[in-house]
Design an enzyme around this catalytic site. Structure first.
Site, PDB file in Angstrom:
ATOM      1  CD1 TRP A 167      -0.133  -1.492   3.133  1.00 48.06           C
ATOM      2  CD2 TRP A 167       0.612   0.614   3.290  1.00 48.06           C
ATOM      3  NE1 TRP A 167       0.661  -1.418   4.248  1.00 48.06           N
ATOM      4  CE2 TRP A 167       1.136  -0.130   4.375  1.00 48.06           C
ATOM      5  CE3 TRP A 167       0.950   1.961   3.186  1.00 48.06           C
ATOM      6  CZ2 TRP A 167       1.968   0.422   5.349  1.00 48.06           C
ATOM      7  CZ3 TRP A 167       1.791   2.517   4.135  1.00 48.06           C
ATOM      8  CH2 TRP A 167       2.281   1.758   5.204  1.00 48.06           C
ATOM      9  NE  ARG A 176       9.793  -1.105  -7.161  1.00 44.90           N
ATOM     10  CZ  ARG A 176      10.581  -0.783  -6.160  1.00 44.90           C
ATOM     11  NH1 ARG A 176      11.420   0.226  -6.295  1.00 44.90           N
ATOM     12  NH2 ARG A 176      10.571  -1.437  -5.045  1.00 44.90           N
ATOM     13  CE  LYS A 191      -3.077  -9.063  -2.669  1.00 43.79           C
ATOM     14  NZ  LYS A 191      -3.770  -7.886  -2.137  1.00 43.79           N
ATOM     15  CB  ALA A 193      -2.100  -3.022  -0.756  1.00 44.90           C
ATOM     16  N   GLY A 245       6.592  -6.364  -0.375  1.00 40.89           N
ATOM     17  CA  GLY A 245       5.865  -6.280   0.891  1.00 40.89           C
ATOM     18  C   GLY A 245       6.761  -6.688   2.035  1.00 40.89           C
ATOM     19  CB  SER A 246       5.946  -7.597   5.473  1.00 41.14           C
ATOM     20  OG  SER A 246       5.061  -8.666   5.228  1.00 41.14           O
ATOM     21  CD  GLU A 267      12.693  -5.191  -5.089  1.00 42.87           C
ATOM     22  OE1 GLU A 267      13.250  -4.671  -4.100  1.00 42.87           O
ATOM     23  OE2 GLU A 267      13.250  -5.323  -6.191  1.00 42.87           O
ATOM     24  CB  CYS A 301      11.089  -0.721   1.657  1.00 46.73           C
ATOM     25  SG  CYS A 301      11.236  -0.080  -0.004  1.00 46.73           S
ATOM     26  CD  GLU A 398      10.168  -2.118   6.933  1.00 48.19           C
ATOM     27  OE1 GLU A 398       9.480  -3.140   7.068  1.00 48.19           O
ATOM     28  OE2 GLU A 398      10.540  -1.693   5.830  1.00 48.19           O
TER      29      GLU A 398
HETATM   30  P1  NAP Z   1       2.413  -6.937   3.480  1.00 47.92           P
HETATM   31  O1  NAP Z   1       1.493  -7.020   4.642  1.00 47.92           O
HETATM   32  O2  NAP Z   1       3.446  -7.981   3.335  1.00 47.92           O
HETATM   33  O3  NAP Z   1       1.474  -6.887   2.207  1.00 47.92           O
HETATM   34  C1  NAP Z   1       1.988  -6.737   0.901  1.00 47.92           C
HETATM   35  C2  NAP Z   1       1.035  -7.367  -0.074  1.00 47.92           C
HETATM   36  O4  NAP Z   1       0.968  -8.771   0.194  1.00 47.92           O
HETATM   37  C3  NAP Z   1      -0.395  -6.855   0.017  1.00 47.92           C
HETATM   38  O5  NAP Z   1      -0.952  -6.836  -1.267  1.00 47.92           O
HETATM   39  C4  NAP Z   1      -1.060  -7.909   0.888  1.00 47.92           C
HETATM   40  O6  NAP Z   1      -2.454  -8.007   0.709  1.00 47.92           O
HETATM   41  C5  NAP Z   1      -0.381  -9.154   0.369  1.00 47.92           C
HETATM   42  N1  NAP Z   1      -0.441 -10.294   1.281  1.00 47.92           N
HETATM   43  C6  NAP Z   1      -0.519 -10.297   2.624  1.00 47.92           C
HETATM   44  N2  NAP Z   1      -0.556 -11.574   3.079  1.00 47.92           N
HETATM   45  C7  NAP Z   1      -0.487 -12.378   1.990  1.00 47.92           C
HETATM   46  C8  NAP Z   1      -0.487 -13.790   1.794  1.00 47.92           C
HETATM   47  N3  NAP Z   1      -0.554 -14.636   2.815  1.00 47.92           N
HETATM   48  N4  NAP Z   1      -0.419 -14.265   0.538  1.00 47.92           N
HETATM   49  C9  NAP Z   1      -0.344 -13.429  -0.521  1.00 47.92           C
HETATM   50  N5  NAP Z   1      -0.348 -12.085  -0.395  1.00 47.92           N
HETATM   51  C10 NAP Z   1      -0.402 -11.562   0.845  1.00 47.92           C
HETATM   52  O7  NAP Z   1       3.187  -5.563   3.437  1.00 47.92           O
HETATM   53  P2  NAP Z   1       2.582  -4.104   3.540  1.00 47.92           P
HETATM   54  O8  NAP Z   1       2.294  -3.842   4.968  1.00 47.92           O
HETATM   55  O9  NAP Z   1       1.488  -3.901   2.541  1.00 47.92           O
HETATM   56  O10 NAP Z   1       3.795  -3.218   3.009  1.00 47.92           O
HETATM   57  C11 NAP Z   1       4.807  -2.802   3.841  1.00 47.92           C
HETATM   58  C12 NAP Z   1       6.037  -3.661   3.664  1.00 47.92           C
HETATM   59  O11 NAP Z   1       6.448  -3.630   2.300  1.00 47.92           O
HETATM   60  C13 NAP Z   1       7.208  -3.131   4.448  1.00 47.92           C
HETATM   61  O12 NAP Z   1       7.869  -4.182   5.085  1.00 47.92           O
HETATM   62  C14 NAP Z   1       8.094  -2.508   3.375  1.00 47.92           C
HETATM   63  O13 NAP Z   1       9.450  -2.453   3.718  1.00 47.92           O
HETATM   64  C15 NAP Z   1       7.840  -3.399   2.222  1.00 47.92           C
HETATM   65  N6  NAP Z   1       8.192  -2.733   0.974  1.00 47.92           N
HETATM   66  C16 NAP Z   1       9.322  -3.137   0.322  1.00 47.92           C
HETATM   67  C17 NAP Z   1       9.712  -2.498  -0.840  1.00 47.92           C
HETATM   68  C18 NAP Z   1      10.951  -2.918  -1.558  1.00 47.92           C
HETATM   69  O14 NAP Z   1      11.082  -2.561  -2.720  1.00 47.92           O
HETATM   70  N7  NAP Z   1      11.861  -3.646  -0.939  1.00 47.92           N
HETATM   71  C19 NAP Z   1       8.938  -1.459  -1.361  1.00 47.92           C
HETATM   72  C20 NAP Z   1       7.798  -1.074  -0.672  1.00 47.92           C
HETATM   73  C21 NAP Z   1       7.430  -1.731   0.498  1.00 47.92           C
HETATM   74  P3  NAP Z   1      -3.430  -7.186   1.694  1.00 47.92           P
HETATM   75  O15 NAP Z   1      -3.284  -5.800   1.310  1.00 47.92           O
HETATM   76  O16 NAP Z   1      -4.764  -7.735   1.420  1.00 47.92           O
HETATM   77  O17 NAP Z   1      -2.964  -7.465   3.089  1.00 47.92           O
END
Ligand code: NAP
Length: 496
Positions: A167, A176, A191, A193, A245-246, A267, A301, A398
């Site tokens: 998100w 990207r 898919k 967020a 994501g996380s 990522e 991130c 984080e």
């Molecule tokens: P997240 O909770 O891991 O969610 C990311 C995405 O994964 C969302 O679309 C989420 O859907 C989905 N998801 C969650 N559980 C899943 C599962 N069991 N199976 C498949 N998909 C699943 O992360 P976030 O809170 O949205 O984003 C923050 C994190 O992203 C931080 O840790 C940040 O560092 C990281 N990030 C990394 C980068 C990079 O380039 N390294 C860039 C940006 C962000 P829902 O929305 O429905 O939960």
């Protein structure tokens, strides 16, 4: 910090919300979820509902994969120039509509409109870059060392991809992945967020209008991420998973992707150190710290998570940073003059508050901010903490919020050791005017990216990505398209 500030503002907000498709995009057509269910999208500055979008499930996602699978051969055979020109037209449309798209992004995600605009520019640049890369997918022709054979090395699209995005950068995290996949000739299911689906839906419509053929991009919004994407990851027709994501969710997806031996890009999270040496230009270091910390309100991130400052300048740096952080203006991101928006939701705010309270309880000094204001929305004050003890949780976790913890160090070795004392390795920042030190530190830090005297590293022309538990694979640059290409070697018997 609550409602739109004028009738005109309210009308503009309604207009951009009304313009967004709110269904699932499958095989070039928008349609409701098969169940008919919808999911609410809210404004994090007020906690109020903005709109409802389709709440897809596994059956919808499998329809999307069917479409991507059917479209794959024709898309792979489409001339690279045509694929590039679709991206180019989409780049132009993103640029032309940046104002409305920025407003839409601010409504769903909260950051100030100026920052959303900057993200639209950043996001669009991935399309421009990959419109140019589409026609530069190279192969080569070699002579076998023993003679007799010629070795033809070529690259082909990996095949249907699944993209799962977070998100925090609702548009750029999509472009990207989509940019290089389109350039390489891959089809895809996206898919986004659940908290911020609107920018992805608007982006998909722009790609359709730019001429992307049916089925090449499919979008499934859902409130059940695991249950909806799991069957796709298990399906042998899917060939690639790219996730942002996380680290926690990423680890689970890496495990699931092993079943079909998918190509995987991850990522993941970060815990970026920001090093300031006594020989640094402190004005520049404070400026860089503001960017590295406050871009996206700290919800990035790449956000500087830990500031290590050489003892001789630690107090001076901390006071200057606190002065800058303390003068930021918090509010709804659509309001003129606002420089910090809300956090994304109550869970995120509670996590930030817990980390700050833990550091305070262990002896950190609060130089500015330190808490959540009263009133609606998920706001947290820009906060600077000095004299943060080593055992404070926020040095390991984080933060994902507007909080800058500062720790003093004595030697270069101490600073590099502290920077590397984390399981993450996405990005690090270092400020010094000593070139030898800059090179030593940049090479000594275990991270995929280093900003030297620079508080932002993101650039569509550069390979973005991490090492260690920050993931693998690269987005952007020449490297980004390789994630969507399989290398094929054809051995040619040469009897002459
Ligand atoms: P997240 O909770 O891991 O969610 C990311 C995405 O994964 C969302 O679309 C989420 O859907 C989905 N998801 C969650 N559980 C899943 C599962 N069991 N199976 C498949 N998909 C699943 O992360 P976030 O809170 O949205 O984003 C923050 C994190 O992203 C931080 O840790 C940040 O560092 C990281 N990030 C990394 C980068 C990079 O380039 N390294 C860039 C940006 C962000 P829902 O929305 O429905 O939960």
């Amino acid at each position: 910090m609550t409602a739109p500030s004028s009738d005109k503002q309210a009308a503009d907000e309604q207009r951009v919300l009304d313009s967004v498709p709110n269904g699932l995009l499958i095989d070039g057509r928008w349609r409701p979820a098969a169940s008919g269910r919808t999911v609410r999208v809210e404004d994090p500055a007020t906690g109020e509902s903005l709109i409802e979008v389709a709440d897809g499930a596994a059956a919808d996602a499998l329809d999307a994969l069917d479409a991507a699978h059917r479209a794959q051969p024709g898309w792979a055979a489409t001339p690279p120039r045509e694929r590039g020109e679709i991206l180019r037209r989409a780049f132009e449309a993103l640029t032309a509509n940046a104002g409305d798209l920025a407003l839409l992004m601010t409504l769903e995600m909260g950051k100030p409109v100026a920052e959303s605009r900057a993200e639209i520019t950043y996001a669009a640049e991935f399309f421009r870059w990959y419109s140019e890369e589409a026609v530069r997918i190279a192969g080569d022709y070699r002579v076998a060392p023993a003679g007799g054979s010629r070795l033809l090395v070529t690259r082909q699209p990996v095949g249907p991809c699944l993209f799962i995005t977070p998100w925090n950068f609702p548009m750029a995290m999509g472009t990207r992945k989509i940019g290089p996949a389109v350039a390489a000739g891959c089809t895809m299911v996206l898919k986004p967020a659940t908290l911020t689906p609107l920018s992805s839906l608007a982006l998909a419509q722009i790609l359709i209008d730019a001429g992307l053929p049916d089925g090449v991009l499919n979008v499934v919004t859902t409130s059940a991420a695991g249950g909806t994407t799991g069957p796709l990851i298990a399906d042998p027709r899917l060939r690639k998973l790219s996730f942002t994501g996380s680290t926690e969710v990423g680890k689970r997806l890496i495990g699931a992707a092993a079943e079909q031996v998918l190509r995987v890009s991850m990522e993941l999270g970060g815990n970026a150190p920001f090093l300031v040496f006594a020989d640094a230009d402190l004005d520049q270091a404070v400026e860089g710290a503001m960017l590295a910390k406050m871009r996206n309100g700290g919800e990035a991130c790449t956000s500087a998570n830990r500031f290590y400052v050489q003892r001789q300048v630690a107090d001076d740096f901390a006071n200057r940073l606190a002065q800058r952080m303390g003068s930021l203006r918090m509010g709804r991101g659509t309001e003129e003059g606002v420089t910090v928006g809300p956090l994304i939701d109550d869970d995120q705010r509670a996590k930030v508050a817990h980390l700050v309270d833990d550091a305070k309880a262990k002896g950190a000094r609060v130089l500015c901010g330190g808490g959540a204001p009263s009133g609606p929305g998920y706001f947290f004050e820009p906060t600077v903490l000095s004299e943060v003890p080593d055992d404070a949780e926020l040095l390991r976790e984080e933060i994902f919020g507007p909080v800058a913890p500062i720790v003093a160090f004595d030697t270069e070795e101490n600073a590099v050791d502290a920077a590397n004392a984390t399981e993450y390795g996405l990005v690090a920042y270092a400020y010094t005017t000593d070139l030898d030190r800059a090179v030593r530190v940049a090479e000594g830090i275990k991270a995929g990216m280093v900003g030297l005297n620079q508080g932002v590293v993101s650039n569509p022309a550069a390979p973005f990505g991490g090492v260690k538990q920050s993931g693998f694979g690269r987005e952007g640059g020449r490297e980004g398209i390789e994630e969507y290409l399989d290398v094929k070697y054809i051995a040619i018997k040469a009897g002459f």
